[in-house]
Scaffold this motif. Structure first.
Motif, PDB file in Angstrom:
ATOM      1  N   GLY A  41       0.812  -1.215   0.000  1.00  0.00           N
ATOM      2  CA  GLY A  41       0.000   0.000   0.000  1.00  0.00           C
ATOM      3  C   GLY A  41       0.845   1.264   0.000  1.00  0.00           C
ATOM      4  N   GLN A  42       1.881   1.292   0.818  1.00  0.00           N
ATOM      5  CA  GLN A  42       2.771   2.458   0.871  1.00  0.00           C
ATOM      6  C   GLN A  42       3.514   2.640  -0.452  1.00  0.00           C
ATOM      7  N   THR A  43       3.976   1.528  -1.025  1.00  0.00           N
ATOM      8  CA  THR A  43       4.728   1.606  -2.276  1.00  0.00           C
ATOM      9  C   THR A  43       3.846   2.076  -3.426  1.00  0.00           C
ATOM     10  N   MET A  44       2.619   1.568  -3.489  1.00  0.00           N
ATOM     11  CA  MET A  44       1.719   1.963  -4.580  1.00  0.00           C
ATOM     12  C   MET A  44       1.410   3.455  -4.524  1.00  0.00           C
ATOM     13  N   ALA A  57      12.481  -0.894  -8.528  1.00  0.00           N
ATOM     14  CA  ALA A  57      12.968  -2.201  -8.077  1.00  0.00           C
ATOM     15  C   ALA A  57      12.072  -2.837  -7.017  1.00  0.00           C
ATOM     16  N   VAL A  58      11.275  -2.040  -6.320  1.00  0.00           N
ATOM     17  CA  VAL A  58      10.402  -2.612  -5.281  1.00  0.00           C
ATOM     18  C   VAL A  58       9.108  -3.165  -5.867  1.00  0.00           C
ATOM     19  N   ILE A  59       8.845  -2.922  -7.154  1.00  0.00           N
ATOM     20  CA  ILE A  59       7.613  -3.414  -7.783  1.00  0.00           C
ATOM     21  C   ILE A  59       7.901  -4.796  -8.367  1.00  0.00           C
ATOM     22  N   ASP A  60       7.937  -5.808  -7.514  1.00  0.00           N
ATOM     23  CA  ASP A  60       8.243  -7.148  -8.009  1.00  0.00           C
ATOM     24  C   ASP A  60       7.031  -8.065  -7.858  1.00  0.00           C
ATOM     25  N   ARG A  61       7.183  -9.306  -8.314  1.00  0.00           N
ATOM     26  CA  ARG A  61       6.075 -10.252  -8.264  1.00  0.00           C
ATOM     27  C   ARG A  61       5.658 -10.583  -6.845  1.00  0.00           C
ATOM     28  N   ASP A  62       6.638 -10.666  -5.930  1.00  0.00           N
ATOM     29  CA  ASP A  62       6.308 -10.979  -4.537  1.00  0.00           C
ATOM     30  C   ASP A  62       5.401  -9.914  -3.930  1.00  0.00           C
ATOM     31  N   LEU A  63       5.643  -8.675  -4.297  1.00  0.00           N
ATOM     32  CA  LEU A  63       4.818  -7.586  -3.777  1.00  0.00           C
ATOM     33  C   LEU A  63       3.359  -7.798  -4.172  1.00  0.00           C
ATOM     34  N   PHE A  64       3.116  -8.132  -5.422  1.00  0.00           N
ATOM     35  CA  PHE A  64       1.759  -8.384  -5.896  1.00  0.00           C
ATOM     36  C   PHE A  64       1.216  -9.708  -5.349  1.00  0.00           C
ATOM     37  N   ARG A  65       2.094 -10.716  -5.256  1.00  0.00           N
ATOM     38  CA  ARG A  65       1.665 -12.026  -4.782  1.00  0.00           C
ATOM     39  C   ARG A  65       1.226 -11.959  -3.322  1.00  0.00           C
ATOM     40  N   ASN A  66       1.979 -11.235  -2.501  1.00  0.00           N
ATOM     41  CA  ASN A  66       1.642 -11.128  -1.081  1.00  0.00           C
ATOM     42  C   ASN A  66       0.400 -10.280  -0.851  1.00  0.00           C
ATOM     43  N   ALA A  67       0.165  -9.328  -1.754  1.00  0.00           N
ATOM     44  CA  ALA A  67      -1.002  -8.451  -1.596  1.00  0.00           C
ATOM     45  C   ALA A  67      -2.300  -9.185  -1.910  1.00  0.00           C
ATOM     46  N   ARG A  68      -2.305 -10.070  -2.910  1.00  0.00           N
ATOM     47  CA  ARG A  68      -3.457 -10.871  -3.303  1.00  0.00           C
ATOM     48  C   ARG A  68      -4.706 -10.005  -3.448  1.00  0.00           C
ATOM     49  N   GLY A  69      -5.779 -10.342  -2.694  1.00  0.00           N
ATOM     50  CA  GLY A  69      -7.037  -9.600  -2.818  1.00  0.00           C
ATOM     51  C   GLY A  69      -6.946  -8.170  -2.334  1.00  0.00           C
ATOM     52  N   PHE A  70      -5.869  -7.857  -1.641  1.00  0.00           N
ATOM     53  CA  PHE A  70      -5.655  -6.508  -1.136  1.00  0.00           C
ATOM     54  C   PHE A  70      -5.287  -5.538  -2.257  1.00  0.00           C
ATOM     55  N   LEU A  71      -4.808  -6.091  -3.392  1.00  0.00           N
ATOM     56  CA  LEU A  71      -4.239  -5.288  -4.471  1.00  0.00           C
ATOM     57  C   LEU A  71      -5.200  -4.239  -5.043  1.00  0.00           C
ATOM     58  N   PRO A  72      -6.375  -4.616  -5.563  1.00  0.00           N
ATOM     59  CA  PRO A  72      -7.231  -3.596  -6.184  1.00  0.00           C
ATOM     60  C   PRO A  72      -7.710  -2.533  -5.206  1.00  0.00           C
ATOM     61  N   GLY A  73      -8.048  -2.946  -3.997  1.00  0.00           N
ATOM     62  CA  GLY A  73      -8.498  -1.970  -3.005  1.00  0.00           C
ATOM     63  C   GLY A  73      -7.405  -1.000  -2.626  1.00  0.00           C
ATOM     64  N   SER A  74      -6.169  -1.503  -2.515  1.00  0.00           N
ATOM     65  CA  SER A  74      -5.041  -0.645  -2.162  1.00  0.00           C
ATOM     66  C   SER A  74      -4.739   0.359  -3.265  1.00  0.00           C
ATOM     67  N   ILE A  75      -4.787  -0.109  -4.528  1.00  0.00           N
ATOM     68  CA  ILE A  75      -4.548   0.799  -5.647  1.00  0.00           C
ATOM     69  C   ILE A  75      -5.607   1.899  -5.686  1.00  0.00           C
ATOM     70  N   LEU A  76      -6.887   1.509  -5.512  1.00  0.00           N
ATOM     71  CA  LEU A  76      -7.976   2.484  -5.543  1.00  0.00           C
ATOM     72  C   LEU A  76      -7.842   3.503  -4.414  1.00  0.00           C
ATOM     73  N   THR A  77      -7.554   3.027  -3.196  1.00  0.00           N
ATOM     74  CA  THR A  77      -7.457   3.957  -2.066  1.00  0.00           C
ATOM     75  C   THR A  77      -6.203   4.823  -2.158  1.00  0.00           C
ATOM     76  N   SER A  78      -5.147   4.324  -2.793  1.00  0.00           N
ATOM     77  CA  SER A  78      -3.960   5.164  -3.018  1.00  0.00           C
ATOM     78  C   SER A  78      -4.330   6.363  -3.891  1.00  0.00           C
ATOM     79  N   ILE A  79      -5.075   6.091  -4.949  1.00  0.00           N
ATOM     80  CA  ILE A  79      -5.500   7.167  -5.854  1.00  0.00           C
ATOM     81  C   ILE A  79      -6.466   8.114  -5.136  1.00  0.00           C
ATOM     82  N   ILE A  80      -7.376   7.555  -4.326  1.00  0.00           N
ATOM     83  CA  ILE A  80      -8.314   8.392  -3.568  1.00  0.00           C
ATOM     84  C   ILE A  80      -7.553   9.328  -2.631  1.00  0.00           C
TER      85      ILE A  80
END
Length: 363
Positions: free
Chosen positions: A152-155, A254-277
């Motif tokens: 979330g912080q990185t996004m 360099a911090v945008i790797d597959r593990d970052l997305f893999r660990n986020a799982r279902g958290f990913l879309p909500g985190s991206i949306l709230t980052s933009i908000i």
């Protein structure tokens, strides 16, 4: 058969050269497309692409630190006595903006909880404007899984860098050559060397006393002191700022790797949306504060962006407006949030417990 030190060292050097070469190529393309901060954005896209393809990006951490020192000391040149007087007059709006940013992050954390069903601890730590490292440390302290929080912080930081500078420059309409201001600055060899010396000394002092973000804040303070006291410091040659942008862009990508997305799982879309908000809400807050500060809306949007002080300061430099104001707003926010982040999170969790009528789930 184990590799000899010479072969291992050569491979490491070749890897660094390949990453730098790719980042420079993407930066050059971004420059030809007339992007603001082209070398940083190009390097970010290249490094992020390499990591998402599951290839390594191993660059010495000292390059990020050097990039921060170079950019921060360059920004410190704007702290003239007149600029300091102006910032003194804006002390109340600066503190108000920092407090409002915290409150906005709590509101966005509530949205994140609803969207992703995470606990209050995860939501708050993922949205409160801090660095990924600082938030991960707090997560461990509160027994919260750090993966989603770092994501979330990185996004938020990545979206800030990708969205805010290009949009501000585009909407401003007065900048026809985004790199022209940085490229055409007057400089001398001795003045640039003296500026770097003060920046390096400031970073070393803050590192010694274990201050958060020492390589930016310390270098900024050292350069600002040199500028305020009228010492013969000067800007850096453009190639130096290009190098700093590339170093920082590679680190962000360099911090945008597959593990970052893999660990986020279902958290990913909500985190991206709230980052933009969060970014949009802070931009609206900045425009709302223009009446209180008398500053242009572009300056205030950069000043109230929830993070990325380095990139926002560089954008202000490109616009040739409010550089000292933008930097000062960010510094005040950093010193309001980072030293008291533990207390802020603890109080937010206590409030969440009261509102929910039971102990909130930290995870």
């Amino acid at each position: 058969m184990p590799q000899t030190p010479d072969i291992k060292g050569f491979k490491q050097l070749a890897h660094v050269a390949a990453i730098m070469g790719g980042a420079i190529s993407f930066g050059f393309l971004a420059m030809r497309l007339n992007f603001p901060l082209p070398w940083m954005l190009g390097a970010l896209v290249f490094a992020g692409t390499v990591r998402l393809l599951d290839f390594p990006v191993r660059i010495p951490v000292q390059t990020r630190q050097l990039g921060q020192i170079l950019v921060a000391s360059s920004v410190g040149l704007s702290f003239t006595p007149e600029a300091l007087q102006l910032m003194g007059a804006l002390a109340l709006p600066m503190v108000l903006a920092a407090v409002l940013t915290i409150l906005l992050s709590f509101g966005v954390a509530t949205v994140l909880m609803k969207l992703t069903h995470v606990g209050a601890g995860t939501a708050i730590l993922a949205t409160l404007p801090m660095g990924p490292v600082e938030s991960a440390v707090l997560a461990q302290k509160h027994g919260v899984a750090p993966g989603p929080i770092v994501f979330g912080q990185t996004m938020r930081i990545v979206f800030l860098v990708i969205l805010i500078p290009p949009l501000i420059v585009l909407l401003d309409g007065s900048v026809h050559d985004p790199v022209g201001v940085l490229r055409d600055m007057d400089w001398t060899g001795t003045g640039a060397a003296l500026l770097f010396a003060f920046g390096l000394a400031g970073a070393a002092v803050l590192k010694l006393i274990r201050m958060s973000n020492p390589f930016f804040l310390g270098a900024l303070a050292g350069a600002a002191l040199a500028s305020v006291f009228g010492l013969p410091v000067s800007a850096y040659p453009y190639i130096v700022l290009v190098s700093a942008q590339i170093f920082l862009g590679i680190w962000l990508g360099a911090v945008i790797d597959r593990d970052l997305f893999r660990n986020a799982r279902g958290f990913l879309p909500g985190s991206i949306l709230t980052s933009i908000i969060m970014i949009v809400l802070c931009a609206v807050m900045g425009m709302g504060l223009t009446w209180m500060t008398g500053q242009p809306w572009q300056v205030m949007v950069l000043a109230t962006a929830p993070g990325s002080v380095t990139e926002m300061a560089l954008t202000a430099k490109i616009l040739q407006e409010g550089l000292a104001v933008v930097t000062a707003f960010h510094i005040v926010r950093i010193f309001v949030i980072l030293p008291f982040s533990g207390i802020i999170v603890a109080q937010a969790l206590r409030l969440a417990k009261i509102l929910q009528g039971s102990k909130p789930t930290l995870q």
